[in-house]
Write an enzyme that holds these catalytic residues in place. Structure first.
Site: not given
Ligand code: SPQ
Length: 734
Positions: A320, A324, A468, A614, A641
């Site tokens: 994450s 960023r 996100q 996650d 996810k």
């Molecule tokens: O980037 P991506 O594919 O969505 O990755 C995941 C992961 O498991 O690596 C989710 F599948 O992480 C997200 C996390 O679940 C990363 C993230 C972020 O960097 O802001 C936030 C989380 O998602 P969300 O939907 O809860 O905002």
């Protein structure tokens, strides 16, 4: 490799397999089998030396002592072939096929045998020609062509392996995926184009009878309609077998044609051009992949059961924060140095997107890179679509950032990302005045019309706890008139807010509400990305469940919005010490020591869910090893996810003999029983692949995890690191 190979149906494909197997020394004796009407074809096959002998209507002798039976008949006849094979079925033989649809083949096996026998290995070579019959067979038909194997969940891993090696032996590029995934891909790229070619020629053929239009048709018509020369019976059968996948695609095509009709009728040539230009670049993307000598690899993890985790490790950088760091470093004024950057596919997709928008980024090497920031208004229009691979974070955050730019952009992703919900960002962005088009289902590609200077701030209360969505709106808010506020129903990771503050951008936090405006600039600042607690989680669980483990994980990010996994494991009785706590670049960091302990089942408190979102795949493995019941609820987000992490984990755990019951928003696991061995699939989800690998530490037999290539999206070093620390994992690439 096979002593006796029996081919049922020695036509173009069956004959080509026979020729290639013989030429490459993969079968000593090749037998053909057919019905009365196939006698001439089989005689020809023998005369040409394609097969050694053949049997007509005597399946018993044809398959006797064969170590492999390959069914190369049209898909519609495969059920009848299974019926013929049933009385002479042998557990020592591998049965495989080359049918163009796979769900129907496995369903046929299930109907005939009650359950799909574990020695049926369904497969499909994506190669063919318009001719038919053994005379048209080619020894090199499969070289560098795709071959897809679609095992059922319980298919014998050794049999899958043998079929894989067989096809690789004559040059095919083998992938493994589930049958439904195969059928949906083929419906779009093979079945629909055939229908289109047949339909066009059907329509024009009738015209030609009256007006002789074919006399004047040239190369374009010949190219487009080539596949209408294919065998009509075979294609009728394929369409029937895969109609569930094909019908919705025909609807989409109808809508596309209606759109083009509308554009023409309304003289909207600008949009017509955009449609054609997009199609032109999409086709170029399709062609480009043939220039890559090695197609994307299929990766399988083979885990020897048992072992313990010992030693010291630093897992790679936080995903994450890595995303960023690129985004904010690019928007900053000045040069930003990043250390600890995660060099994995997801974060690299974000990096490439900013390079495509003309930001100069040097390296990365060993997690270090330098970003020459272009300032908040310095991004340039990308020449092509921004391809974001598997990364939800890249797509959702970029949609907010790009909504307020002075240029248009298109965001695309892989199959998994293209199936994930995007309305959660496009709807609030629309309230701000953004113009983003999605598919009808609300998924990518996202077509963003930049609205520089036209976005307005909103006060948005998020319906779900999502970092996100929050980050997306913060980024859009940096380009909007007035204040943009986002209120979250529960705390989610706050890396965007912290990093913005680190870049001196004003961010106001009042309880669960965060507010930004467009007034402010980002000033370059160096970033030290700590290790990703989501990657460390596999080792926290692994060392907890494997007796005798003692592990030190160094420099792990312990931002309180991310430490739910530690809290949950401690509630389960895990022995985790948080040592040497310190702050690095605005983020709390510590070393984590974890030693094995007997875990107990718990009801996971719902307030911890977003803080460990996650980590649930591997926490489910911990629950399977704990004494008593573990119950998770309030985690419906897991269903959207990279895969449906509730269903996929429950399916895999059940295969391994664990009592795991999925619920709408979580799972109930009865722990304490045995984790058995078996073959599970990750459905291309990195966290699922790694979670099942960790389960091997407590399993009573080896575990094979299929479809692990996407581990590279977040943790490319996983297989080497876990091996060094004590898990016997062999990674097989094909
Ligand atoms: O980037 P991506 O594919 O969505 O990755 C995941 C992961 O498991 O690596 C989710 F599948 O992480 C997200 C996390 O679940 C990363 C993230 C972020 O960097 O802001 C936030 C989380 O998602 P969300 O939907 O809860 O905002």
């Amino acid at each position: 490799m096979f002593n006796k190979l029996c081919i049922i149906g020695v036509g173009l494909i069956g004959g080509s397999v026979a020729k290639a197997a013989r030429a490459n020394g993969l079968a000593h004796h090749i037998v053909g089998y057919g019905r009365e009407q196939d006698v001439v074809n089989l005689q020809t096959a023998k005369q040409l030396g394609v097969i050694d002998e053949f049997y007509i209507d005597d399946i018993k002798h044809a398959v006797q002592n064969a170590d492999c039976v390959l069914i190369a008949t049209p898909v519609a006849s495969i059920e009848a072939i299974f019926q013929q094979l049933k009385p002479v079925w042998s557990a020592d033989t591998i049965y495989t096929d080359v049918g163009s649809t796979k769900v129907s083949v496995l369903a046929a096996a299930e109907r005939v045998f009650g359950d799909i026998p574990d020695n049926v290995v369904a497969a499909h070579p994506i190669a063919g020609a318009e001719q038919s019959g053994v005379e048209a067979a080619l020894v090199d038909l499969f070289i560098h062509k795709r071959l897809i194997i679609t095992p059922a969940s319980h298919t014998n891993a050794e049999a899958v392996q043998k079929i894989k090696q067989f096809w690789q032996g004559f040059g095919a590029l083998v992938s493994v995926m589930d049958a439904q995934h195969h059928d949906s891909i083929l419906a779009a790229t093979s079945h629909l184009p055939h229908i289109l070619a047949f339909a066009l020629v059907d329509m024009l053929g009738h015209k030609d009878e009256k007006t002789e239009i074919f006399k004047y048709a040239a190369g374009g018509f010949r190219d487009f309609t080539r596949i209408a020369s294919s065998d009509p019976t075979m294609w009728k059968d394929i369409c029937a077998a895969n109609k569930q996948e094909i019908l919705p695609l025909i609807e989409q095509l109808r809508a596309e044609l209606a759109k083009i009709h509308g554009l023409l009728a309304n003289d909207d040539y600008q949009q017509l051009f955009s449609t054609f230009a997009y199609a032109n670049s999409a086709r170029q993307r399709f062609l480009n992949q043939f220039e890559v000598p090695i197609m994307s690899k299929s990766i399988t993890f083979h885990i020897q059961n048992g072992g313990k985790l010992q030693g010291e490790a630093r897992v790679p950088g936080d995903k994450s924060m890595s995303h960023r760091s690129i985004m904010l470093g690019s928007l900053a004024e000045g040069v930003t140095h990043v250390k600890g950057f995660l060099e994995a596919e997801d974060a690299l997709a974000t990096l490439q997107a900013f390079r495509d928008m003309s930001v100069e980024i040097e390296d990365p090497v060993n997690g270090e890179l330098t970003i020459h920031g272009v300032g908040k208004h310095g991004l340039k229009a990308p020449k092509n679509d921004l391809y974001l691979g598997n990364s939800g974070t890249s797509m959702r955050l970029l949609s907010g950032l790009l909504a307020g730019q002075p240029f248009n952009s298109v965001l695309t992703g892989d199959k998994s990302l293209s199936g994930r919900p995007m309305k959660r960002v496009t709807e609030p962005l629309a309230l701000m005045g953004a113009d983003i088009k999605t598919t009808e289902k609300g998924t990518a590609p996202l077509y963003i019309t930049g609205k520089a200077g036209q976005l307005n701030g909103i006060d948005y209360v998020m319906p779900m706890a999502s970092a996100q969505v929050k980050s997306c709106l913060i980024l859009a808010g940096m380009y909007a008139q007035g204040a943009t506020s986002v209120t979250e129903p529960a705390p989610t990771r706050d890396h965007t807010e912290r990093m913005l503050a680190g870049f001196s951008y004003p961010v106001k936090q009042e309880g669960s509400k965060v507010t930004v405006t467009a007034d402010g600039k980002l000033t370059a600042a160096d970033i030290d990305v700590p290790s990703d607690i989501s990657s460390a989680a596999f080792f926290l669980v692994g060392a907890s469940i494997a007796e005798g483990s003692d592990l030190l994980l160094k420099h792990v990010g312990i931002n309180p919005t991310r430490t739910g996994v530690i809290d949950i494991l401690r509630l389960m009785g895990a022995n985790i010490e948080v040592l040497n706590e310190r702050e690095v670049g605005g983020e709390p960091v510590a070393d984590l020591r974890v030693r094995s302990s007997q875990l107990k089942g718990i009801d996971i408190p719902e307030h911890l869910v977003p803080l460990a979102i996650d980590e649930f795949p591997v926490l489910f493995v911990a629950a399977a090893c704990a004494e008593g019941q573990t119950r998770l609820s309030g985690a419906e987000e897991l269903r959207v996810k990279e895969s449906d992490r509730i269903q996929v984990m429950a399916d895999g755990l059940q295969i391994l003999g664990v009592d795991a019951v999925p619920t709408e928003d979580g799972m109930i696991i009865q722990g304490g029983g045995n984790i058995g061995g078996g073959t599970v699939t990750s459905h291309g989800d990195h966290r699922i692949a790694m979670a099942f690998s960790i389960a091997g530490l407590r399993a009573s037999a080896p575990i094979t995890v299929l479809d692990c290539a996407n581990v590279n999206t977040s943790f490319p070093e996983f297989k080497d690191l876990v091996k060094r620390l004590g898990l016997d994992l062999v990674c097989e690439e094909s």
